[in-house]
Design a protein around this motif. Structure first.
Motif, PDB file in Angstrom:
ATOM      1  N   ILE A  65       1.518  -1.302   0.072  1.00  0.00           N
ATOM      2  CA  ILE A  65       0.210   0.044  -0.272  1.00  0.00           C
ATOM      3  C   ILE A  65       0.943   0.950  -0.074  1.00  0.00           C
ATOM      4  O   ILE A  65       1.302   1.247   0.880  1.00  0.00           O
ATOM      5  N   PRO A  66       0.973   1.754  -0.668  1.00  0.00           N
ATOM      6  CA  PRO A  66       1.256   3.165  -1.077  1.00  0.00           C
ATOM      7  C   PRO A  66       1.701   4.445   0.122  1.00  0.00           C
ATOM      8  O   PRO A  66      -0.155   4.073  -0.273  1.00  0.00           O
ATOM      9  N   ARG A  67       2.587   4.817   0.540  1.00  0.00           N
ATOM     10  CA  ARG A  67       1.841   6.008   1.025  1.00  0.00           C
ATOM     11  C   ARG A  67       0.840   6.873   0.955  1.00  0.00           C
ATOM     12  O   ARG A  67       1.321   7.501  -0.308  1.00  0.00           O
ATOM     13  N   GLY A  68      -0.196   7.469   2.044  1.00  0.00           N
ATOM     14  CA  GLY A  68      -0.940   8.047   1.622  1.00  0.00           C
ATOM     15  C   GLY A  68      -2.061   7.640   0.267  1.00  0.00           C
ATOM     16  O   GLY A  68      -3.321   8.460   0.057  1.00  0.00           O
ATOM     17  N   LYS A  69      -1.984   6.782   0.411  1.00  0.00           N
ATOM     18  CA  LYS A  69      -2.889   6.100  -0.906  1.00  0.00           C
ATOM     19  C   LYS A  69      -4.598   4.866  -0.503  1.00  0.00           C
ATOM     20  O   LYS A  69      -4.181   4.689   0.934  1.00  0.00           O
ATOM     21  N   THR A  70      -4.859   4.861  -0.936  1.00  0.00           N
ATOM     22  CA  THR A  70      -5.978   3.241  -1.032  1.00  0.00           C
ATOM     23  C   THR A  70      -6.207   2.577  -1.431  1.00  0.00           C
ATOM     24  O   THR A  70      -6.147   2.449  -2.639  1.00  0.00           O
ATOM     25  N   VAL A  71      -5.919   1.129  -0.292  1.00  0.00           N
ATOM     26  CA  VAL A  71      -5.614   0.162  -1.649  1.00  0.00           C
ATOM     27  C   VAL A  71      -6.840  -0.383  -1.136  1.00  0.00           C
ATOM     28  O   VAL A  71      -7.851  -1.009  -0.233  1.00  0.00           O
ATOM     29  N   GLY A  72      -8.242  -0.632  -1.779  1.00  0.00           N
ATOM     30  CA  GLY A  72      -9.382  -1.853  -1.644  1.00  0.00           C
ATOM     31  C   GLY A  72      -9.494  -2.933  -1.812  1.00  0.00           C
ATOM     32  O   GLY A  72      -8.287  -3.675  -3.038  1.00  0.00           O
ATOM     33  N   LEU A  73      -9.855  -3.817  -0.847  1.00  0.00           N
ATOM     34  CA  LEU A  73      -9.837  -5.114  -1.161  1.00  0.00           C
ATOM     35  C   LEU A  73     -11.363  -5.862  -0.900  1.00  0.00           C
ATOM     36  O   LEU A  73     -12.033  -5.479  -0.789  1.00  0.00           O
ATOM     37  N   VAL A  74     -10.880  -6.738  -2.220  1.00  0.00           N
ATOM     38  CA  VAL A  74     -12.602  -6.913  -3.149  1.00  0.00           C
ATOM     39  C   VAL A  74     -12.292  -8.355  -2.875  1.00  0.00           C
ATOM     40  O   VAL A  74     -12.188  -8.785  -3.234  1.00  0.00           O
ATOM     41  N   GLY A  75     -13.754  -8.247  -2.873  1.00  0.00           N
ATOM     42  CA  GLY A  75     -14.017  -9.797  -3.153  1.00  0.00           C
ATOM     43  C   GLY A  75     -15.486 -10.477  -2.909  1.00  0.00           C
ATOM     44  O   GLY A  75     -16.048 -10.023  -1.240  1.00  0.00           O
ATOM     45  N   PHE A 116      -2.297   4.368   9.357  1.00  0.00           N
ATOM     46  CA  PHE A 116      -2.916   3.593   8.819  1.00  0.00           C
ATOM     47  C   PHE A 116      -3.706   3.025   8.841  1.00  0.00           C
ATOM     48  O   PHE A 116      -4.059   2.824  10.851  1.00  0.00           O
ATOM     49  N   ILE A 117      -5.754   3.356   8.530  1.00  0.00           N
ATOM     50  CA  ILE A 117      -6.524   2.259   9.434  1.00  0.00           C
ATOM     51  C   ILE A 117      -6.974   1.606   8.512  1.00  0.00           C
ATOM     52  O   ILE A 117      -7.374   1.855   7.243  1.00  0.00           O
ATOM     53  N   VAL A 118      -7.443  -0.020   8.570  1.00  0.00           N
ATOM     54  CA  VAL A 118      -7.769  -0.769   7.973  1.00  0.00           C
ATOM     55  C   VAL A 118      -9.713  -0.505   8.192  1.00  0.00           C
ATOM     56  O   VAL A 118      -9.942  -0.247   9.534  1.00  0.00           O
ATOM     57  N   CYS A 119     -10.031  -0.440   7.252  1.00  0.00           N
ATOM     58  CA  CYS A 119     -11.281   0.233   6.828  1.00  0.00           C
ATOM     59  C   CYS A 119     -12.440  -1.388   6.838  1.00  0.00           C
ATOM     60  O   CYS A 119     -12.492  -1.565   5.026  1.00  0.00           O
ATOM     61  N   ASP A 120     -12.791  -2.058   7.291  1.00  0.00           N
ATOM     62  CA  ASP A 120     -13.576  -3.103   7.227  1.00  0.00           C
ATOM     63  C   ASP A 120     -15.223  -3.481   7.077  1.00  0.00           C
ATOM     64  O   ASP A 120     -15.811  -2.939   7.314  1.00  0.00           O
ATOM     65  N   GLU A 121     -15.652  -3.324   5.602  1.00  0.00           N
ATOM     66  CA  GLU A 121     -16.643  -2.877   5.636  1.00  0.00           C
ATOM     67  C   GLU A 121     -17.650  -1.833   5.772  1.00  0.00           C
ATOM     68  O   GLU A 121     -18.550  -1.816   7.032  1.00  0.00           O
ATOM     69  N   PRO A 122     -16.713  -0.437   6.147  1.00  0.00           N
ATOM     70  CA  PRO A 122     -17.562   0.612   6.614  1.00  0.00           C
ATOM     71  C   PRO A 122     -19.007   1.477   6.380  1.00  0.00           C
ATOM     72  O   PRO A 122     -19.496   1.911   7.640  1.00  0.00           O
ATOM     73  N   VAL A 123     -18.809   1.067   5.267  1.00  0.00           N
ATOM     74  CA  VAL A 123     -20.520   1.601   4.626  1.00  0.00           C
ATOM     75  C   VAL A 123     -21.668   0.711   4.097  1.00  0.00           C
ATOM     76  O   VAL A 123     -22.666   0.538   4.020  1.00  0.00           O
ATOM     77  N   SER A 124     -21.347  -1.143   4.531  1.00  0.00           N
ATOM     78  CA  SER A 124     -22.066  -1.522   3.809  1.00  0.00           C
ATOM     79  C   SER A 124     -23.612  -2.089   5.244  1.00  0.00           C
ATOM     80  O   SER A 124     -24.908  -2.762   4.207  1.00  0.00           O
ATOM     81  N   ALA A 125     -22.984  -1.709   5.884  1.00  0.00           N
ATOM     82  CA  ALA A 125     -24.687  -2.085   7.083  1.00  0.00           C
ATOM     83  C   ALA A 125     -25.009   0.139   6.584  1.00  0.00           C
ATOM     84  O   ALA A 125     -26.759   0.365   7.846  1.00  0.00           O
ATOM     85  N   THR A 138      -3.512   6.566   5.564  1.00  0.00           N
ATOM     86  CA  THR A 138      -3.686   5.506   4.242  1.00  0.00           C
ATOM     87  C   THR A 138      -4.365   4.468   5.181  1.00  0.00           C
ATOM     88  O   THR A 138      -4.611   4.366   6.168  1.00  0.00           O
ATOM     89  N   TYR A 139      -5.377   3.545   4.106  1.00  0.00           N
ATOM     90  CA  TYR A 139      -6.659   3.022   3.989  1.00  0.00           C
ATOM     91  C   TYR A 139      -5.855   1.780   3.225  1.00  0.00           C
ATOM     92  O   TYR A 139      -5.909   1.520   1.909  1.00  0.00           O
ATOM     93  N   LEU A 140      -6.438   0.916   4.126  1.00  0.00           N
ATOM     94  CA  LEU A 140      -7.025  -0.325   3.449  1.00  0.00           C
ATOM     95  C   LEU A 140      -8.711  -0.357   3.569  1.00  0.00           C
ATOM     96  O   LEU A 140      -8.493  -0.479   4.516  1.00  0.00           O
ATOM     97  N   PHE A 141      -8.892  -0.717   2.625  1.00  0.00           N
ATOM     98  CA  PHE A 141     -10.496  -0.516   2.685  1.00  0.00           C
ATOM     99  C   PHE A 141     -10.902  -1.458   1.680  1.00  0.00           C
ATOM    100  O   PHE A 141     -11.072  -2.027   0.779  1.00  0.00           O
ATOM    101  N   ILE A 142     -11.617  -2.824   2.736  1.00  0.00           N
ATOM    102  CA  ILE A 142     -11.938  -3.328   2.126  1.00  0.00           C
ATOM    103  C   ILE A 142     -13.452  -3.456   2.249  1.00  0.00           C
ATOM    104  O   ILE A 142     -14.846  -3.062   2.713  1.00  0.00           O
TER     105      ILE A 142
END
Length: 326
Positions: free
Chosen positions: A41-51, A178-187, A210-214
């Motif tokens: 994950i690049p600094r200051g960017k967001t990587v979306g993890l999907v599936g 760095f923050i892991v956003c674990d499906e923060p809007v799905s509910a 920096t986000y890991l957006f699941i």
């Protein structure tokens, strides 16, 4: 997939959960929730993890934060080995690595006021007490679109969107990087989802987060992510910059997910790719490519050999695990 500007690097991460049976609780197998995942994950960017649900997205996020023990692999945060540090060093490292939970209802203690929920980390890490803590909590609430008047209230007095804002304020309390956003809007309702996503983007710009957006909603991921990683049955099957991946997906599974995104313009609507069969069990995944039992493009080689993550479309930063596509 790796540059000097990466804040987080994950290499060959595996998280297997033992299956125990009998009086002596003997291990008879393993659930391979995460099975050899690598990305950065690049600094200051967001990587979306999907599936799809059950593919191992949440397990990846929680293993990175050491909330779930890893079976093997390596996670480096800003050059530091997350799995190699002591408990005391990890306590300090947690200030920089936080988590936003999926459920805005179950993740907040109903017996605690908003001030106590958001300010708890400040007390635990001995950063602020008394009037100073109260002032910091008020600032955090204003930052996420709430009011300092809400500090004395309890979670049941808020809507789902407001509760998620409280959860975001709690994650920001220690000024993480760095923050892991674990499906923060799905509910949340669709109308509220966009507000929360826009808030996360504003906070990222303001604080350099920096986000890991699941997520499993690819439309949401497209809006917020700079890079996208696609998971299937515990493995990473495609990784690329968001605009490249959405324009030209190279893995059949990604293509199927893309075809399910609703199109407001019926003229531009894509032909839906309906996946056959069910998702195989992570206890006994199929040999070769794990997606081959459901893939319409599968050839004999797909059943025999696991394809490596390799460059596709002539781009080194767009990789996919497929024998068929180029």
């Amino acid at each position: 997939m790796t540059t000097n500007g990466d804040i987080l690097t994950v290499r060959n991460l595996k998280t297997h959960f033992p299956i125990r049976k009998g009086v002596f609780a003997r291990t008879v197998g393993y659930v391979k929730a995460v099975d050899g995942v690598s990305f950065s994950i690049p600094r200051g960017k967001t990587v979306g993890l999907v599936g799809e649900s059950g593919c191992g997205k949440t397990t990846v996020g929680r293993t990175i934060l050491r909330l779930i023990p890893a079976t093997s692999g390596q996670v480096r945060f800003d050059g530091e080995d997350v799995f190699g540090v002591s408990a005391e060093e990890m306590r300090c490292l947690r200030r920089d690595m936080q988590l936003i939970f999926q459920d805005p209802y179950g993740s907040l203690n109903p017996r605690m006021t908003v001030e106590s929920i958001v300010g708890e980390a400040l007390t635990v890490h001995k950063i602020a007490f008394g009037a100073e803590r109260r002032e910091r909590v008020a600032d955090l609430l204003c930052k996420v679109g709430l009011s300092s008047d809400h500090m004395g209230r309890y979670p049941h007095e808020f809507s789902g969107g407001q509760r998620q804002r409280i959860g975001i304020a709690r994650a920001l309390a220690l000024h993480p990087r760095f923050i892991v956003c674990d499906e923060p809007v799905s509910a949340l309702d669709v109308s509220i989802q966009s507000q929360i996503v826009n808030l996360l983007q504003d906070l990222q710009d303001e604080m350099g987060l920096t986000y890991l957006f699941i997520a499993h909603d690819l439309a949401v991921v497209e809006h917020i992510s700079d890079w996208v990683a696609v998971m299937y049955l515990g493995k990473l099957v495609e990784y690329a910059q968001a605009d490249v991946l959405y324009a030209q997906p190279r893995h059949p599974y990604t293509m199927a997910l893309m075809s399910a995104i609703p199109q407001p313009n019926p003229v531009r609507a894509k032909q839906r790719i309906v996946l056959r069969g069910e998702v195989p069990s992570p206890v006994n995944p199929p040999g070769g490519c794990p997606f081959h039992p459901r893939c319409q493009m599968a050839v004999e080689r797909c059943k025999q050999e696991m394809p490596p993550l390799e460059p596709k479309g002539g781009k080194n930063d767009h990789v996919a695990s497929c024998w068929v596509t180029k």
